[in-house]
Design an enzyme around this catalytic site. Sequence first.
Site, short mmCIF file in Angstrom:
data_model
loop_
_atom_site.label_atom_id
_atom_site.label_comp_id
_atom_site.label_asym_id
_atom_site.label_seq_id
_atom_site.Cartn_x
_atom_site.Cartn_y
_atom_site.Cartn_z
N LYS A 126 12.67 15.80 -11.09
CA LYS A 126 12.71 15.92 -12.60
C LYS A 126 13.58 14.81 -13.35
CE LYS A 126 10.54 18.77 -15.76
NZ LYS A 126 9.43 19.51 -15.40
N ASP A 166 6.62 15.98 -19.74
CA ASP A 166 7.22 17.25 -20.25
C ASP A 166 7.53 17.18 -21.74
OD1 ASP A 166 8.40 19.83 -18.03
OD2 ASP A 166 9.85 19.14 -20.06
N1 GLU Z 1 6.16 18.79 -16.61
C1 GLU Z 1 5.55 19.57 -15.88
C2 GLU Z 1 6.07 20.87 -15.04
O1 GLU Z 1 7.08 21.36 -15.43
C3 GLU Z 1 4.48 19.01 -15.30
C4 GLU Z 1 4.77 18.02 -14.18
C5 GLU Z 1 3.87 16.95 -13.46
O2 GLU Z 1 2.75 17.07 -13.75
O3 GLU Z 1 4.66 16.42 -12.61
O4 GLU Z 1 5.48 21.39 -14.09
#
Ligand code: GLU
Length: 445
Positions: A126, A166
């Site tokens: 992340k 996100d």
């Molecule tokens: N931010 C999203 C999550 O919390 C998607 C992450 C992504 O698609 O890599 O899963």
Amino acid sequence: MDSRLEGIRDTVLARNPGEKEFHQAVIEVFESLGPVHDRHPEFLEGAVLERLCEPERQIIFRVPWTDDAGRVHVNRGFRVEFNSALGPYKGGLRFHPSVYLGIVKFLGFEQIFKNALTGMPIGGGKGGSDFDPRGRSDAEIMRFCQSFMTELYRHIGEYTDVPAGDIGVGGREIGYLFGQYKRITNRYESGVLTGKGISWGGSLVRPEATGYGTVIFAQEMLKTRGQSFDGQRVVVSGSGNVAIHAIAKAQSLGATVVACSDSAGYVVDEAGIDVELLRHIKEVERGRLTEYAARRGGATHVTGGSVWDVNGTVALPCATQNELDGDAAAKLVSNGLIAVAEGANMPSTREAVSVFHEAGILFGPGKAANAGGVATSALEMQQNASRDSWSFEHTEQRLTEIMVGIHDRCAATADEYGAPGNYVVGANIGGFVKVADAMLAQGLI
Ligand code: GLU
């Protein structure tokens, strides 16, 4: 918590001082994992938990940029590459003033288990920045994204680390980020980012996937009690990408979504939220919910307060972490709630989750219920790798199969470990065992 895990928890908490959201996410997982260690002593011997809680790599960098008046700003950028046992690091970027290392680490930690549950070959990571996109022009957003990518590009790649969106990062930002990556590397490497535009390597259904997936997961939970979305009165928090598509999907299944919120307050619309109006105000005009109430007859706007004061039979928290506390949970339960599915990451506090469990409410934790977004990102990577693009129907069908699969695996794992109906236990153990097995197989790294 199992006494064998307490010492490991204490070390993690002491080694990461002040990162309270990360602590919360770790404690919540550890509380489920006692029984796994009875069956798998090799996980303790191999120090799997100690290794899992220490990110493989953490990158913190300066992001300088200029606003439209030529003034210089400096933000902080993060990428935490948490675990690559199952595939390249995968997870979104969050641009929000609240972002600091503890938020990125809680999100990255959750992402490891979530991604494992999807059954797709993706590890957990992340990133993000404390940059506040609110009120910024497109040109300012572009300059910020270009500066952010000017450092990030050296750490990512389709086989290394694949960021996505996100909070605060949607299609516009992914476009600017991708453009800068391509310019620096001189490579059209589609699989380096997901959430791309449909004409340049994106996947149909990716924008809808998190919200749709959350509702599909909730529907599977309701089915276990002989119920469905038809006729439910649904309360949603948030009004961003996840909330909008959760509202659309719930209503397509016969529910009435009577409320949603933003950081200034919430709207109540007894006739059911007009999704097209909401989408236009939030995504095209980038406006506030006060606008929705002003234009929609019969809707009222409440400034401040809590959307959880509105009674509903199903609650879908789709805003942000710790937005639903123990008192809000108790209020929802006394107002006739039967199910909760988390579209956001860790929106319910640990007290709220206890209230739901004690009241026998169906509760789908984010790492299972909102996994449809990242799962569809993995489908986007699959399409990029084969230079293909699938139809909406085919992709939605794959998403549905994945969500039903996650639901069933969580339910079966909860049964197997003596906690029937407890999706928190099912998700934590189900995700953990998969990652732990892969970590042991790959040796001490
Ligand atoms: N931010 C999203 C999550 O919390 C998607 C992450 C992504 O698609 O890599 O899963």
